[in-house]
Design a protein around this motif. Structure first.
Motif, PDB file in Angstrom:
ATOM      1  N   ASP A  41       0.820  -1.221   0.000  1.00 50.97           N
ATOM      2  CA  ASP A  41       0.000   0.000   0.000  1.00 50.97           C
ATOM      3  C   ASP A  41       0.852   1.269   0.000  1.00 50.97           C
ATOM      4  OD1 ASP A  41       0.939   0.394   2.607  1.00 50.97           O
ATOM      5  OD2 ASP A  41      -1.009   0.106   3.562  1.00 50.97           O
ATOM      6  N   GLY A  42       2.183   1.122  -0.057  1.00 54.59           N
ATOM      7  CA  GLY A  42       3.076   2.273  -0.121  1.00 54.59           C
ATOM      8  C   GLY A  42       3.658   2.677   1.225  1.00 54.59           C
ATOM      9  N   THR A  43       3.116   2.153   2.320  1.00 51.74           N
ATOM     10  CA  THR A  43       3.638   2.446   3.652  1.00 51.74           C
ATOM     11  C   THR A  43       5.069   1.928   3.762  1.00 51.74           C
ATOM     12  OG1 THR A  43       1.427   2.183   4.578  1.00 51.74           O
ATOM     13  CG2 THR A  43       3.261   2.111   6.128  1.00 51.74           C
ATOM     14  N   GLN A  44       5.937   2.736   4.380  1.00 50.77           N
ATOM     15  CA  GLN A  44       7.321   2.323   4.583  1.00 50.77           C
ATOM     16  C   GLN A  44       7.710   2.486   6.046  1.00 50.77           C
ATOM     17  OE1 GLN A  44       9.949   4.496   1.978  1.00 50.77           O
ATOM     18  NE2 GLN A  44       9.472   3.195   0.238  1.00 50.77           N
ATOM     19  N   SER A  45       8.575   1.589   6.506  1.00 51.23           N
ATOM     20  CA  SER A  45       9.185   1.728   7.826  1.00 51.23           C
ATOM     21  C   SER A  45      10.652   1.355   7.681  1.00 51.23           C
ATOM     22  CB  SER A  45       8.491   0.833   8.857  1.00 51.23           C
ATOM     23  OG  SER A  45       8.649  -0.532   8.506  1.00 51.23           O
ATOM     24  N   THR A  46      11.471   1.907   8.560  1.00 54.39           N
ATOM     25  CA  THR A  46      12.906   1.640   8.506  1.00 54.39           C
ATOM     26  C   THR A  46      13.317   0.851   9.736  1.00 54.39           C
ATOM     27  OG1 THR A  46      13.298   3.657   7.251  1.00 54.39           O
ATOM     28  CG2 THR A  46      15.194   2.686   8.361  1.00 54.39           C
ATOM     29  N   LEU A  47      14.033  -0.221   9.492  1.00 55.68           N
ATOM     30  CA  LEU A  47      14.572  -1.059  10.553  1.00 55.68           C
ATOM     31  C   LEU A  47      16.068  -0.799  10.611  1.00 55.68           C
ATOM     32  CD1 LEU A  47      12.941  -3.216  12.151  1.00 55.68           C
ATOM     33  CD2 LEU A  47      13.966  -4.921  10.662  1.00 55.68           C
ATOM     34  N   SER A  48      16.563  -0.396  11.766  1.00 54.87           N
ATOM     35  CA  SER A  48      18.002  -0.184  11.922  1.00 54.87           C
ATOM     36  C   SER A  48      18.522  -1.103  13.016  1.00 54.87           C
ATOM     37  CB  SER A  48      18.307   1.287  12.209  1.00 54.87           C
ATOM     38  OG  SER A  48      17.614   1.725  13.345  1.00 54.87           O
ATOM     39  N   GLU A  49      19.821  -1.114  13.180  1.00 58.08           N
ATOM     40  CA  GLU A  49      20.499  -2.022  14.114  1.00 58.08           C
ATOM     41  C   GLU A  49      19.794  -2.057  15.469  1.00 58.08           C
ATOM     42  OE1 GLU A  49      24.908  -2.246  16.114  1.00 58.08           O
ATOM     43  OE2 GLU A  49      24.746  -1.561  14.027  1.00 58.08           O
TER      44      GLU A  49
END
Length: 124
Positions: free
Chosen positions: A73-81
């Motif tokens: 659906d275009g939603t983004q999230s960022t996973l970092s260390e």
């Protein structure tokens, strides 16, 4: 089939890598399979973009770097260390995108299959 997993250590340096091309970049998987449980050390190269929308459930732990999780659906999230995400099978269409590459520990398997609620009035 015996689904018990005896105590063991995993030296990821000794597990062979398999190469999986993305739309751009490359994913390298080191996989341990235990019946209905899969444990993977996954490295995405810089500028990696998955070549498909995945609907499998996962538990993902980011060991090093950063990955963008994009939903259909275009939603983004960022996973970092030090961050994780978790989702059951068939509850999202997602793909991974990197800029500088990432190292992930990914666990998935039968325990993440979608469970359907039984009717509360099943015995009525």
């Amino acid at each position: 089939m015996d689904s018990n997993i005896p105590f063991q250590t995993i030296d990821w340096k000794s597990i062979p890598k398999t190469e999986h091309s993305g739309t751009t970049g490359t994913a390298y998987w080191q996989t341990m399979q235990f019946g209905g449980l899969r444990v993977r050390y996954v490295e995405y190269s810089e500028n990696y973009k998955a070549d498909h929308w995945c609907e499998k459930g996962h538990i993902v732990y980011c060991l090093k770097g950063e990955v963008i999780n994009e939903l259909k659906d275009g939603t983004q999230s960022t996973l970092s260390e030090g961050m994780s995400y978790i989702v059951s099978d068939d509850l999202s269409s997602h793909r991974s995108i990197t800029k500088d590459g990432v190292h992930l520990l990914i666990i998935d398997g039968d325990f993440l299959k979608l469970k359907h609620n039984k009717s509360l009035n099943a015995d009525a």
